[in-house]
Scaffold this motif. Structure first.
Motif, PDB file in Angstrom:
ATOM      1  N   LEU A 102       0.707  -1.168  -0.334  1.00 13.75           N
ATOM      2  CA  LEU A 102       0.129   0.019  -0.062  1.00 13.75           C
ATOM      3  C   LEU A 102       1.022   1.585   0.142  1.00 13.75           C
ATOM      4  O   LEU A 102       0.945   2.331  -0.822  1.00 13.75           O
ATOM      5  CB  LEU A 102      -0.867  -0.071   1.370  1.00 13.75           C
ATOM      6  CG  LEU A 102      -2.519  -0.966   1.180  1.00 13.75           C
ATOM      7  CD1 LEU A 102      -2.891  -0.742   2.604  1.00 13.75           C
ATOM      8  CD2 LEU A 102      -2.793  -0.775   0.187  1.00 13.75           C
ATOM      9  N   ILE A 103       2.102   1.100   1.111  1.00 12.67           N
ATOM     10  CA  ILE A 103       2.548   2.804   1.236  1.00 12.67           C
ATOM     11  C   ILE A 103       3.010   2.261  -0.355  1.00 12.67           C
ATOM     12  O   ILE A 103       3.387   3.548  -1.170  1.00 12.67           O
ATOM     13  CB  ILE A 103       4.586   1.894   1.979  1.00 12.67           C
ATOM     14  CG1 ILE A 103       3.078   2.269   3.291  1.00 12.67           C
ATOM     15  CG2 ILE A 103       5.044   3.257   1.675  1.00 12.67           C
ATOM     16  CD1 ILE A 103       4.463   1.599   4.391  1.00 12.67           C
ATOM     17  N   LEU A 104       3.500   1.211  -1.009  1.00 14.14           N
ATOM     18  CA  LEU A 104       4.169   1.778  -3.056  1.00 14.14           C
ATOM     19  C   LEU A 104       3.420   2.256  -3.491  1.00 14.14           C
ATOM     20  O   LEU A 104       3.344   2.832  -4.491  1.00 14.14           O
ATOM     21  CB  LEU A 104       4.519   0.439  -2.991  1.00 14.14           C
ATOM     22  CG  LEU A 104       5.413  -0.033  -4.698  1.00 14.14           C
ATOM     23  CD1 LEU A 104       6.368   1.260  -4.703  1.00 14.14           C
ATOM     24  CD2 LEU A 104       5.728  -1.587  -5.039  1.00 14.14           C
ATOM     25  N   PHE A 222       9.771   6.676  11.974  1.00 14.35           N
ATOM     26  CA  PHE A 222       9.331   5.434  10.931  1.00 14.35           C
ATOM     27  C   PHE A 222       9.142   5.224   9.783  1.00 14.35           C
ATOM     28  O   PHE A 222       9.921   3.777   9.261  1.00 14.35           O
ATOM     29  CB  PHE A 222       8.200   4.502  11.855  1.00 14.35           C
ATOM     30  CG  PHE A 222       8.815   3.311  13.105  1.00 14.35           C
ATOM     31  CD1 PHE A 222       9.258   4.372  14.430  1.00 14.35           C
ATOM     32  CD2 PHE A 222       8.732   2.006  13.597  1.00 14.35           C
ATOM     33  CE1 PHE A 222       9.381   3.395  15.511  1.00 14.35           C
ATOM     34  CE2 PHE A 222       8.958   1.492  14.048  1.00 14.35           C
ATOM     35  CZ  PHE A 222       9.469   2.282  15.855  1.00 14.35           C
ATOM     36  N   PHE A 223       8.665   5.799   9.409  1.00 16.67           N
ATOM     37  CA  PHE A 223       8.636   5.772   7.300  1.00 16.67           C
ATOM     38  C   PHE A 223      10.188   6.304   7.299  1.00 16.67           C
ATOM     39  O   PHE A 223      10.716   5.636   6.097  1.00 16.67           O
ATOM     40  CB  PHE A 223       8.244   7.326   7.085  1.00 16.67           C
ATOM     41  CG  PHE A 223       8.139   7.327   5.467  1.00 16.67           C
ATOM     42  CD1 PHE A 223       6.933   6.478   4.991  1.00 16.67           C
ATOM     43  CD2 PHE A 223       8.477   8.918   5.254  1.00 16.67           C
ATOM     44  CE1 PHE A 223       6.656   6.239   3.971  1.00 16.67           C
ATOM     45  CE2 PHE A 223       8.583   8.149   3.215  1.00 16.67           C
ATOM     46  CZ  PHE A 223       6.867   7.532   3.077  1.00 16.67           C
ATOM     47  N   SER A 224      11.438   6.840   7.592  1.00 15.20           N
ATOM     48  CA  SER A 224      12.680   7.380   7.439  1.00 15.20           C
ATOM     49  C   SER A 224      13.182   6.267   7.181  1.00 15.20           C
ATOM     50  O   SER A 224      14.272   6.025   5.648  1.00 15.20           O
ATOM     51  CB  SER A 224      13.040   8.258   7.765  1.00 15.20           C
ATOM     52  OG  SER A 224      13.989   8.938   7.287  1.00 15.20           O
ATOM     53  N   SER A 226      12.343   3.140   6.886  1.00 13.96           N
ATOM     54  CA  SER A 226      11.777   2.139   5.996  1.00 13.96           C
ATOM     55  C   SER A 226      10.978   1.371   6.916  1.00 13.96           C
ATOM     56  O   SER A 226      11.475  -0.201   7.266  1.00 13.96           O
ATOM     57  CB  SER A 226      12.503   1.396   4.601  1.00 13.96           C
ATOM     58  OG  SER A 226      12.964   2.423   4.373  1.00 13.96           O
ATOM     59  N   LEU A 227      10.285   1.683   8.127  1.00 15.67           N
ATOM     60  CA  LEU A 227      10.449   0.251   9.088  1.00 15.67           C
ATOM     61  C   LEU A 227       8.835  -0.372   9.984  1.00 15.67           C
ATOM     62  O   LEU A 227       8.037   0.115   8.819  1.00 15.67           O
ATOM     63  CB  LEU A 227      10.742   0.504  10.702  1.00 15.67           C
ATOM     64  CG  LEU A 227      12.394   1.002  10.730  1.00 15.67           C
ATOM     65  CD1 LEU A 227      11.998   1.741  12.255  1.00 15.67           C
ATOM     66  CD2 LEU A 227      12.693   0.214  10.995  1.00 15.67           C
ATOM     67  N   GLY A 228       8.623  -1.745  10.148  1.00 15.18           N
ATOM     68  CA  GLY A 228       7.714  -2.232   9.969  1.00 15.18           C
ATOM     69  C   GLY A 228       6.662  -3.187   9.573  1.00 15.18           C
ATOM     70  O   GLY A 228       6.529  -3.365   9.567  1.00 15.18           O
ATOM     71  N   SER A 385      -0.044   2.287  11.404  1.00 16.44           N
ATOM     72  CA  SER A 385       0.537   0.409  10.740  1.00 16.44           C
ATOM     73  C   SER A 385       1.925   0.392  10.760  1.00 16.44           C
ATOM     74  O   SER A 385       1.832  -0.404  10.996  1.00 16.44           O
ATOM     75  CB  SER A 385       0.184   0.795   9.545  1.00 16.44           C
ATOM     76  OG  SER A 385      -1.228   0.432   8.499  1.00 16.44           O
ATOM     77  N   GLN A 386       2.803   1.164  10.581  1.00 14.33           N
ATOM     78  CA  GLN A 386       3.896   0.959  10.690  1.00 14.33           C
ATOM     79  C   GLN A 386       4.676   1.021  12.329  1.00 14.33           C
ATOM     80  O   GLN A 386       5.097  -0.128  12.079  1.00 14.33           O
ATOM     81  CB  GLN A 386       5.015   2.206  10.113  1.00 14.33           C
ATOM     82  CG  GLN A 386       5.252   2.376   8.592  1.00 14.33           C
ATOM     83  CD  GLN A 386       6.278   2.963   8.402  1.00 14.33           C
ATOM     84  OE1 GLN A 386       5.683   4.335   7.386  1.00 14.33           O
ATOM     85  NE2 GLN A 386       7.267   2.654   8.147  1.00 14.33           N
ATOM     86  N   PRO A 387       4.048   2.327  12.968  1.00  8.40           N
ATOM     87  CA  PRO A 387       4.652   1.675  14.511  1.00  8.40           C
ATOM     88  C   PRO A 387       4.470   0.534  15.018  1.00  8.40           C
ATOM     89  O   PRO A 387       5.317   0.015  15.636  1.00  8.40           O
ATOM     90  CB  PRO A 387       4.265   3.309  15.049  1.00  8.40           C
ATOM     91  CG  PRO A 387       3.853   4.295  14.355  1.00  8.40           C
ATOM     92  CD  PRO A 387       3.622   3.557  12.485  1.00  8.40           C
TER      93      PRO A 387
HETATM   94  N1  TRP Z   1      12.081   5.390   3.725  1.00  6.67           N
HETATM   95  C1  TRP Z   1      11.943   5.921   2.297  1.00  6.67           C
HETATM   96  C2  TRP Z   1      11.217   7.955   2.647  1.00  6.67           C
HETATM   97  O1  TRP Z   1      12.346   7.946   3.348  1.00  6.67           O
HETATM   98  C3  TRP Z   1      10.362   5.156   2.360  1.00  6.67           C
HETATM   99  C4  TRP Z   1       9.996   3.933   2.666  1.00  6.67           C
HETATM  100  C5  TRP Z   1      11.512   3.819   2.308  1.00  6.67           C
HETATM  101  C6  TRP Z   1       9.366   2.830   2.966  1.00  6.67           C
HETATM  102  N2  TRP Z   1      11.231   1.811   1.604  1.00  6.67           N
HETATM  103  C7  TRP Z   1      10.216   1.390   2.802  1.00  6.67           C
HETATM  104  C8  TRP Z   1       8.232   3.798   4.136  1.00  6.67           C
HETATM  105  C9  TRP Z   1       8.887   0.553   3.625  1.00  6.67           C
HETATM  106  C10 TRP Z   1       7.788   2.450   4.447  1.00  6.67           C
HETATM  107  C11 TRP Z   1       8.146   1.031   4.687  1.00  6.67           C
HETATM  108  O2  TRP Z   1      10.902   7.895   1.711  1.00  6.67           O
END
Ligand code: TRP
Length: 447
Positions: A102-104, A222-224, A226-228, A385-387
C-alpha cells in the motif's frame, strides 16, 4: 532451497539500505515537518526518536532477517517456537507485506509527479509549450502515465535481483543523489533570502513543543528508516554472517538522519529564496506551505523566476527527487516479491512483474478516487500501521524468539560484540521499553 542471493559487500548493503531509507521522506517530509513544527525543536525530538526507538526497531529487523534468511512471513514463522506464535508470525508478516504494498501504491503516484516535473524541465528547455502544460497539470491521464513509468522502472530493477538489480542501482544512484544535493545547496545559499530560511531551520522555537510533535517525529522516523513492514528485514536477510550488525544498523541510521538534516539545508532556505522572488509561501491560515503546494507550486515558481538557469536547477532538483524515490520504491517492492519468489514457483522476474502490476492497479484506484483515498491510505499506513508493526517485531524479538538463539545471532561472526553497550542494553530495551514507549506515543493519537 536454491542458494540465496546476497549483497556482494558491506558497501553494497549500506548503499541499498541507505537508498531505501533516503527517500521523499527525507528530502520533502523531514524539512517541511521541521518547518511546520517549530524548526530545531522538531529536529531534536526527531533525532531522539530516531536513535532511541527507530534504531532499536531497525536492529530487530536486521537480526531477524539475517538469522532466518527469508522474507518477513517465512522469517517470523521460522523464529516462532510453537503453533500459536507461528500463526501470529503469518499474520504480522502478512500485514507487513500488505502495508508495504500500500505504501508503494501511493509512493508511486507521488514519484510519478517528480518524473512529470523532471520531464517538464526538459520540454521547457525545448520550448514545447503544450507538453510542458500537460505534464504539470493535475489529471488522471498524466498521473497514469508518469506513475506507470515510475512503476516500470521499479519493476525493471527489482526483477534483476539483489546484487544485479537493487545493489547495482543503489550504488550508482546514491552518490549521484548526494552530489546533486550538495550542488543545489551551494547554489541556493548564495541567493537572497536563504538566511531567513536557515534561521527558521536551525533556531528552536520551543513554543511549538506539543505532544503531537512527538507522534509526528516518531512516525517520520519510522517512515524514514523504512521500518515495520519487512523492508529492512529482507535486506538484512541478504547480509553475510561476517557483518557486524549493530554497527551496520548504526551506520544506516546515521546516514539517513544526516541526509534528512542536509536536505533541510536545501529546502528551507529555498522556500525563503522563493519568497524573495515574489512567491507566496504562506497559506490562508498563515502556515508555511508544506504539502504538494510546496514542491509543485512554491519551488517551481522560484525556478520560473530564475529564467533559463532555473530550468537547469529544476532539472537537477527533480532528478534528485526521482532518484530518491526510486531507490526507496525498489525496497518496498522487494517485500512482497521476496515472499512470492521464495514461497511459489513463479521465479523472481515473473513474480516482480505480477506484483508490480497488482500494486499499480491499486495506485490507479487511488488516482481515480484521489480525494477520498490518497490521504486516507497515507495516514493508515504511515501513522498507524508502521509503528504498530514495528512494535510487533520488537515483541517477536523480545518475547517470542528463544533468547539464546537471539544472542547467538547478534554476535555471529563478531564475538567481541559481547563486550559492547549494545549487547548489555538492547535485548532488554527492545523487550521492555520499546513496546511500552511506542504504545504510549501512538495510543493517544487514536483518540
Ligand atoms: N524511507 C523511505 C523515505 O524516506 C520510504 C520507504 C522505503 C519506506 N521503504 C519503505 C517507508 C518501507 C515505509 C516502509 O522516503
Amino acid at each position: 532451497m536454491a542458494s540465496r542471493e546476497q549483497f556482494s559487500s558491506r558497501t553494497g548493503f549500506v548503499m541499498a539500505a541507505a537508498g531505501s531509507a533516503i527517500g521523499l521522506g527525507n528530502i520533502w517530509g523531514f524539512p517541511t515537518q521541521t518547518a511546520s513544527n517549530g524548526g530545531a525543536a522538531f529536529v531534536l525530538v526527531y533525532l531522539l526518536m530516531a536513535f532511541c526507538l527507530a534504531y532499536p526497531a531497525l536492529m530487530a529487523e536486521l537480526i531477524i532477517g539475517r538469522h532466518a534468511r527469508a522474507n518477513i512471513v517465512t522469517a517470523l514463522r521460522y523464529i516462532a517456537p510453537n503453533k500459536a506464535t507461528r500463526w501470529l508470525g503469518t499474520f504480522v508478516g502478512g500485514c507487513g507485506v500488505v502495508v508495504a504494498s500500500l505504501i508503494l501504491s501511493f509512493y508511486t503516484i507521488v514519484a510519478g509527479w517528480m518524473l512529470a516535473y523532471l520531464g517538464q524541465s526538459i520540454t521547457g528547455l525545448l520550448s514545447w509549450q503544450s507538453a510542458s502544460d500537460w505534464l504539470v497539470t493535475f489529471s488522471f491521464p498524466r498521473n497514469l502515465a508518469t506513475g506507470g513509468l515510475f512503476m516500470i522502472l521499479t519493476i525493471a530493477i527489482v526483477g534483476k535481483g539483489v546484487s544485479g538489480g537493487i545493489e547495482k542501482w543503489s550504488t550508482r544512484l546514491m552518490p549521484m543523489l548526494l552530489a546533486i544535493m550538495v550542488l543545489l545547496i551551494v547554489y541556493v545559499m548564495t541567493q537572497p533570502g536563504a538566511m531567513a530560511g536557515l534561521r527558521l531551520y536551525l533556531l528552536p522555537d520551543l513554543s511549538h513543543l506539543e505532544p503531537s510533535l512527538i507522534v509526528d517525529a516518531l512516525g517520520q522516523a519510522f517512515f524514514s528508516l523504512s521500518l515495520g513492514v519487512g523492508t529492512m528485514l529482507v535486506y538484512g536477510s541478504y547480509l553475510s554472517e561476517k557483518e557486524n550488525l549493530p554497527s551496520l544498523g548504526a551506520t544506516v541510521t546515521l546516514v539517513d538522519s544526516g541526509v534528512a538534516f542536509i536536505a533541510g539545508l536545501l529546502i528551507l532556505p529555498a522556500i525563503y529564496v522563493a519568497q524573495a522572488h515574489g512567491a507566496d509561501i504562506f497559506d490562508a491560515q498563515g502556515n508555511l506551505y508544506a504539502g504538494p503546494n510546496l514542491i509543485f507550486q512554491v519551488l517551481p515558481a522560484l525556478f520560473d523566476s530564475m529564467g533559463t538557469i532555473g530550468l537547469g536547477v529544476a532539472l537537477a532538483f527533480f532528478t534528485l527527487m526521482s532518484i530518491a524515490a526510486l531507490t526507496s520504491s525498489i525496497s518496498m517492492l522487494e517485500v512482497p516479491v521476496s515472499l512470492a519468489a521464495e514461497e511459489t514457483d513463479l521465479g523472481r522476474p515473473k513474480a516482480t512483474l505480477l506484483i508490480g502490476g497488482l500494486v499499480f492497479v491499486v495506485s490507479v484506484l487511488i488516482m481515480l478516487n484521489f480525494d477520498t483515498l490518497f490521504d486516507f491510505v497515507i495516514t493508515l499506513t504511515t501513522v498507524y500501521s508502521q509503528p504498530i508493526l514495528g512494535l510487533m517485531l520488537c515483541i517477536f524479538v523480545g518475547w517470542i524468539w528463544h533468547r539464546d538463539n537471539l544472542l547467538k545471532e547478534i554476535k555471529a561472526g563478531h564475538p567481541e560484540i559481547e563486550g559492547t553497550w549494545f549487547w548489555r542494553i538492547w535485548p532488554f530495551y527492545v523487550k521492555a521499553f520499546c513496546p511500552v514507549l511506542i504504545l504510549a506515543i501512538v495510543i493517544p493519537s487514536f483518540t
